[in-house]
Scaffold this active site. Sequence first.
Site, mmCIF file in Angstrom:
data_model
loop_
_atom_site.group_PDB
_atom_site.id
_atom_site.type_symbol
_atom_site.label_atom_id
_atom_site.label_comp_id
_atom_site.label_asym_id
_atom_site.label_seq_id
_atom_site.Cartn_x
_atom_site.Cartn_y
_atom_site.Cartn_z
ATOM 1 N N GLY A 166 -1.383 -0.425 -8.749
ATOM 2 C CA GLY A 166 -0.658 -0.592 -7.502
ATOM 3 C C GLY A 166 0.073 0.685 -7.159
ATOM 4 O O GLY A 166 0.288 1.535 -8.034
ATOM 5 N N GLN A 212 6.595 5.645 -3.301
ATOM 6 C CA GLN A 212 6.104 6.608 -4.289
ATOM 7 C C GLN A 212 5.357 7.784 -3.677
ATOM 8 O O GLN A 212 5.044 8.744 -4.370
ATOM 9 C CB GLN A 212 5.189 5.907 -5.297
ATOM 10 C CG GLN A 212 5.907 4.936 -6.207
ATOM 11 C CD GLN A 212 4.923 4.242 -7.113
ATOM 12 O OE1 GLN A 212 4.268 3.283 -6.700
ATOM 13 N NE2 GLN A 212 4.786 4.733 -8.333
ATOM 14 N N CYS A 259 3.861 2.970 -14.865
ATOM 15 C CA CYS A 259 4.178 3.304 -13.477
ATOM 16 C C CYS A 259 3.709 4.727 -13.212
ATOM 17 O O CYS A 259 3.952 5.622 -14.030
ATOM 18 C CB CYS A 259 5.695 3.204 -13.275
ATOM 19 S SG CYS A 259 6.220 3.666 -11.614
ATOM 20 N N LEU A 260 3.042 4.932 -12.076
ATOM 21 C CA LEU A 260 2.510 6.269 -11.770
ATOM 22 C C LEU A 260 3.630 7.294 -11.567
ATOM 23 O O LEU A 260 3.377 8.490 -11.656
ATOM 24 C CB LEU A 260 1.608 6.212 -10.530
ATOM 25 C CG LEU A 260 0.288 5.439 -10.698
ATOM 26 C CD1 LEU A 260 -0.454 5.360 -9.369
ATOM 27 C CD2 LEU A 260 -0.600 6.061 -11.766
ATOM 28 N N HIS A 263 6.294 -5.468 -9.511
ATOM 29 C CA HIS A 263 6.599 -4.054 -9.780
ATOM 30 C C HIS A 263 6.635 -3.269 -8.463
ATOM 31 O O HIS A 263 7.552 -2.482 -8.224
ATOM 32 C CB HIS A 263 5.536 -3.492 -10.741
ATOM 33 C CG HIS A 263 5.714 -2.049 -11.100
ATOM 34 N ND1 HIS A 263 6.065 -1.638 -12.371
ATOM 35 C CD2 HIS A 263 5.578 -0.916 -10.364
ATOM 36 C CE1 HIS A 263 6.157 -0.300 -12.384
ATOM 37 N NE2 HIS A 263 5.855 0.157 -11.191
ATOM 38 N N GLU A 264 5.650 -3.521 -7.596
ATOM 39 C CA GLU A 264 5.577 -2.786 -6.322
ATOM 40 C C GLU A 264 6.689 -3.213 -5.369
ATOM 41 O O GLU A 264 7.271 -2.378 -4.670
ATOM 42 C CB GLU A 264 4.206 -2.948 -5.662
ATOM 43 C CG GLU A 264 3.012 -2.454 -6.481
ATOM 44 C CD GLU A 264 3.217 -1.117 -7.169
ATOM 45 O OE1 GLU A 264 3.904 -0.241 -6.611
ATOM 46 O OE2 GLU A 264 2.715 -0.939 -8.298
ATOM 47 N N HIS A 305 9.705 -1.395 -6.271
ATOM 48 C CA HIS A 305 9.702 -0.018 -5.744
ATOM 49 C C HIS A 305 10.238 0.003 -4.315
ATOM 50 O O HIS A 305 11.037 0.865 -3.949
ATOM 51 C CB HIS A 305 8.280 0.554 -5.710
ATOM 52 C CG HIS A 305 7.881 1.257 -6.978
ATOM 53 N ND1 HIS A 305 8.603 2.302 -7.502
ATOM 54 C CD2 HIS A 305 6.833 1.075 -7.811
ATOM 55 C CE1 HIS A 305 8.007 2.730 -8.614
ATOM 56 N NE2 HIS A 305 6.935 1.998 -8.826
HETATM 57 NI NI NI Z 1 5.497 2.023 -10.319
#
Ligand code: NI
Length: 170
Positions: A45, A50, A92-93, A134-135, A138
Site C-alpha cells: 500500500g 508518502q 512501511c516504504l 496502516h494507510e 498515514h
Molecule cells: Ni507505511
Amino acid sequence: MILQIVKYPDPVLKKKAEPVDKISKEVFTLADDMIETMLSNDGLGLAATQVSSPLRLFVINISLDGDAPKPMVVINPRIISQEGLEVHEEGCLSFPELYLNIERPQKVRIHAKDLYNENAILDATGLLARAVMHEIDHLDGILFIERVAKIAQEEQEKILKYLETLSQNK
Ligand code: NI
C-alpha cells in the site's frame, strides 16, 4: 511516473491529509503514479502523504496471493467498523528495512470513493485489513512506530496499576 517516497523523519509524514473534493485529472494522474510507485517498490500500500501530496487517498494491492497485482484506489476513506485484534509484523516504504509487530483489527469495513466518484464499501480481513489501517494511519499523520509506543505505554500503565494494587493490599 515513479514518485519519490518520503522517508522518516521527514515532517511531511506527520501531516493530516485533506479530503479530496473533486476527482480531477490531477487526482487520476496522482493515483496512477502512486500505483506505479507502490508496485515498483513491492509495497502492499502507499498513502498520498508518502509522496508529499496532501490528499486523503491511498492505493493498495488487493492481490495477496502473489499473482498479478490488483491495485485499488481508495479516496476519502472512513472506518465504519472494526473487529478483533491481531499482532503481526509489518513494514512501511517510508521506513526501509524496519519490520515491527503491530496490533491491528482482524477485520475492518471502510467507506470510500473510487476514481469514478462512486461510493464503495471495502471489507478487509487479515493482511489486507492491516494494510488498510496502516494507510489510513498515514493519512491521519500516524506512523507505525507510534502504534508500538502506544501498546507499550498501555502495558506500562497496566503494570503500574497492578503494582499500585499490590501495595494497597499490603
Ligand atoms: Ni507505511
